[in-house]
Design a protein around this motif. Structure first.
Motif, PDB file in Angstrom:
ATOM      1  N   MET A   1       0.836  -1.199   0.000  1.00 54.26           N
ATOM      2  CA  MET A   1       0.000   0.000   0.000  1.00 54.26           C
ATOM      3  C   MET A   1       0.873   1.252   0.000  1.00 54.26           C
ATOM      4  N   TRP A   2       0.295   2.325  -0.542  1.00 57.65           N
ATOM      5  CA  TRP A   2       0.960   3.619  -0.569  1.00 57.65           C
ATOM      6  C   TRP A   2       0.063   4.660   0.085  1.00 57.65           C
ATOM      7  N   LEU A   3       0.682   5.674   0.648  1.00 54.28           N
ATOM      8  CA  LEU A   3      -0.017   6.835   1.172  1.00 54.28           C
ATOM      9  C   LEU A   3       0.467   8.039   0.371  1.00 54.28           C
ATOM     10  N   VAL A   4      -0.447   8.684  -0.351  1.00 54.94           N
ATOM     11  CA  VAL A   4      -0.083   9.766  -1.272  1.00 54.94           C
ATOM     12  C   VAL A   4      -0.680  11.071  -0.767  1.00 54.94           C
ATOM     13  N   GLU A   5       0.161  12.090  -0.631  1.00 51.63           N
ATOM     14  CA  GLU A   5      -0.307  13.407  -0.191  1.00 51.63           C
ATOM     15  C   GLU A   5      -0.927  14.125  -1.377  1.00 51.63           C
ATOM     16  N   GLN A   6      -2.233  14.409  -1.299  1.00 49.49           N
ATOM     17  CA  GLN A   6      -2.988  14.837  -2.470  1.00 49.49           C
ATOM     18  C   GLN A   6      -2.550  16.187  -3.014  1.00 49.49           C
ATOM     19  N   HIS A   7      -2.215  17.145  -2.149  1.00 45.93           N
ATOM     20  CA  HIS A   7      -1.878  18.480  -2.633  1.00 45.93           C
ATOM     21  C   HIS A   7      -0.590  18.471  -3.454  1.00 45.93           C
ATOM     22  N   ILE A   8       0.463  17.848  -2.922  1.00 46.71           N
ATOM     23  CA  ILE A   8       1.729  17.920  -3.640  1.00 46.71           C
ATOM     24  C   ILE A   8       1.764  16.962  -4.825  1.00 46.71           C
ATOM     25  N   ALA A   9       0.969  15.888  -4.794  1.00 49.15           N
ATOM     26  CA  ALA A   9       0.846  15.041  -5.987  1.00 49.15           C
ATOM     27  C   ALA A   9       0.195  15.832  -7.113  1.00 49.15           C
ATOM     28  N   HIS A  10      -0.872  16.572  -6.781  1.00 50.13           N
ATOM     29  CA  HIS A  10      -1.542  17.401  -7.787  1.00 50.13           C
ATOM     30  C   HIS A  10      -0.634  18.543  -8.232  1.00 50.13           C
ATOM     31  N   GLU A  11       0.160  19.072  -7.301  1.00 46.05           N
ATOM     32  CA  GLU A  11       1.106  20.139  -7.642  1.00 46.05           C
ATOM     33  C   GLU A  11       2.127  19.656  -8.667  1.00 46.05           C
ATOM     34  N   ARG A  12       2.633  18.429  -8.517  1.00 43.26           N
ATOM     35  CA  ARG A  12       3.574  17.868  -9.490  1.00 43.26           C
ATOM     36  C   ARG A  12       2.921  17.725 -10.855  1.00 43.26           C
ATOM     37  N   VAL A  13       1.660  17.260 -10.885  1.00 40.40           N
ATOM     38  CA  VAL A  13       0.941  17.113 -12.154  1.00 40.40           C
ATOM     39  C   VAL A  13       0.793  18.461 -12.844  1.00 40.40           C
ATOM     40  N   LEU A  14       0.349  19.464 -12.087  1.00 41.98           N
ATOM     41  CA  LEU A  14       0.114  20.783 -12.681  1.00 41.98           C
ATOM     42  C   LEU A  14       1.415  21.444 -13.120  1.00 41.98           C
TER      43      LEU A  14
END
Length: 567
Positions: free
Chosen positions: A410-423
């Motif tokens: 399993m992974w735990l992904v921090e939503q804000h910085i994951a989205h920040e990398r995408v953007l």
């Protein structure tokens, strides 16, 4: 008027030449060890007596017969090239035939050698100029032992100008480390003053060897990529293809305070190539925290006709043809190493803190985790890791972390910085400014702020006393209520990339925002496709991984999932 230009005496010429090749104890180690590697050695023993200015290098290479030993230390004698054409197809570490001859000028030189298959070994002592002054048969295993004594004994001013003994010892260690990285199959034993100093055990790959040299780095912190790449279009066919071996520290867990571990090797030798080093640093841009630098070792094995080694007497600097082509290949390789895929992702417990917690929990138990399959621990870590789109969103914790599962854990992904990398990567690929109506009005901007907004492409014009109208904005800010605050933030300085990071950060989904299952899954899918998914543009780690084997150890479970029968 008498001529003032005269030819230098031969002994002065030899002394000047020797000083270019042999300038320290470390250079002696380098030259002798490179000869051992050219001889095919797989085991090298280096013995040092720095205070006595004495060095011995013993190897199990091919050895030399009597005739070769008699010629080995004469000026410009070598077995590695025969004609000027050979200078453009060099496949050995040495080729000039200067090292041993230079040592006879600056020190006492003794060589013992026996060829593989030979019944007898020979011991030779050389005088000034490389002439043999003593020869005798000796008992020795196949290989060569070279002893250099009283280095710079006839040049006391040279000794006085060298760094302290401690600094020279450090330089010798660094030299051996660099060469060992280029030749990971070799066993090294290093002795200092008749005591074993350190050893380097052979490894299948450079990535497996590196933790022996950089002790604070674990193998799970590294990613290794090996690629075969085509030669440049105008390269000759001396080799059918070139290869690239890349070892990088994953940016979410391994980096340095200084750029001292950006290393480049070409055809078995560490070299200084500012162009390629800058390419590596650029490829890691916006993946590391501020003022941190990557760990990266690059080894190119390329066609010899692409290299001119005659740039520096120590062969540490080269001329490399088609430099732009190799820069492109290196950038692509680094992007591949930093991406997430089943073929290259090595996962372990993500942080040292979690690792210590798991070990502590296991140690307190009355038994350890013993997998049903005894070879399970020896499997490659890649076997059960996610490929793009294989992470499945399960839940959201504190409206901040996405819990994702895959076949191996399993992974735990921090939503804000994951989205920040995408953007951020989307902005870098397609920086788009869109017109807006009515314009955004800002108050009391300084000349520096106005210049900064113009620098990143925004249209700004006076709109009254101390008022300024913004006519276009970055597309991601178009629907945001805080658009004016974002533009004001962009006005405070930085280049275009800094502005893109700021826009991505402000536009990304905020922590504390609830997401449904489909929204979480879409974010996971988009994030996995980014070029640098391990960290956000500020260098913060995006995810924490817990593999099934780690969970099993923590819960002290020694049965196979699906076969426990509820026990």
């Amino acid at each position: 008027m008498a001529s003032t230009i005269q030819a230098l005496p031969t002994e002065v010429v030899y002394l000047i030449t020797a000083g270019e090749v042999i300038d320290s104890l470390a250079s002696v180690v380098r030259e002798l060890v490179e000869n051992s590697l050219d001889a095919g050695a797989t085991r090298i023993v280096v013995s040092l007596w720095p205070q006595q200015w004495r060095i011995r290098v013993a190897d199990n290479g091919c050895g030399m017969n009597l005739d070769d030993l008699q010629q080995a230390a004469t000026a410009h004698s070598t077995s590695k090239i025969r004609s000027s054409g050979d200078l453009w197809k060099i496949n050995s570490l040495g080729f000039r035939g200067e090292a041993l001859h230079s040592l006879t000028t600056l020190a006492d030189l003794e060589i013992l050698s026996r060829p593989v298959g030979g019944k007898l070994g020979w011991r030779m002592i050389y005088g000034n100029g490389g002439e043999v002054v003593q020869v005798e048969a000796t008992a020795i295993a196949p290989g060569t032992v070279v002893t250099v004594s009283h280095l710079f004994g006839n040049c006391s001013s040279r000794r006085q100008g060298l760094p302290t003994t401690a600094q020279q010892i450090k330089a010798m260690q660094a030299t051996i480390h660099q060469i060992a990285l280029c030749h990971p199959h070799v066993t090294w034993q290093i002795w200092q003053n008749d005591r074993q100093w350190f050893t380097i055990c052979p490894a299948a790959t450079t990535g497996q060897l590196l933790p022996q040299i950089l002790s604070q780095v674990r193998q799970s912190d590294l990613q290794e990529v090996k690629l075969e790449i085509p030669n440049p279009p105008n390269s000759s066919l001396l080799t059918p293809h070139s290869s690239l071996n890349l070892v990088v520290g994953l940016p979410d867990r391994a980096h340095r305070h200084r750029p001292d571990w950006v290393r480049v090797a070409i055809n078995g030798r560490m070299v200084k190539t500012p162009e390629l080093e800058q390419t590596i640093l650029s490829a890691f841009h916006r993946t590391l925290p501020r003022d941190r630098y990557p760990i990266c070792f690059l080894h190119l094995a390329i066609s010899p006709d692409q290299i001119n080694w005659n740039r520096n007497p120590a062969k540490t600097e080269i001329y490399l043809n088609e430099i732009i082509y190799w820069q492109e290949q290196i950038t692509q390789a680094i992007n591949q190493a930093l991406s997430i895929s089943s073929s290259n992702l090595k996962e372990a417990v993500h942080t040292t803190r979690v690792s210590k917690l798991l070990k502590a929990a296991e140690a307190k138990g009355g038994y350890n985790f013993n997998p049903q399959n005894p070879n399970e621990d020896q499997k490659t870590p890649n076997s059960s890791l996610p490929t793009p789109n294989s992470l499945k969103a399960v839940a959201q914790v504190s409206n901040t972390y996405i819990v994702a599962e895959h076949s191996g854990g399993m992974w735990l992904v921090e939503q804000h910085i994951a989205h920040e990398r995408v953007l951020y990567e989307k902005l870098c690929d397609d920086w788009q400014l869109v017109p807006i109506e009515p314009p955004i009005i800002l108050y009391q901007l300084s000349p520096a702020q106005i210049s900064q907004l113009q620098r990143i492409g925004l249209e700004i014009e006076p709109f009254g006393e101390q008022l300024w109208a913004i006519r276009n904005i970055p597309a991601p800010l178009q629907q945001r209520d805080d658009c004016a605050e974002a533009i004001l933030e962009l006005s405070w300085g930085g280049d275009l990339q800094t502005a893109q990071v700021a826009v991505a950060c402000r536009s990304a989904i905020r922590n504390g925002t609830p997401m449904n299952q489909q929204e979480m899954q879409t974010l996971l899918d988009n994030w996995q496709r980014t070029r640098n998914p391990r960290t956000c543009p500020h260098g913060r780690p995006i995810y924490l991984s817990l593999e099934e084997s780690a969970l099993a150890r923590f819960f002290r479970r020694n049965w196979v999932i699906g076969k426990s029968h509820g026990i």
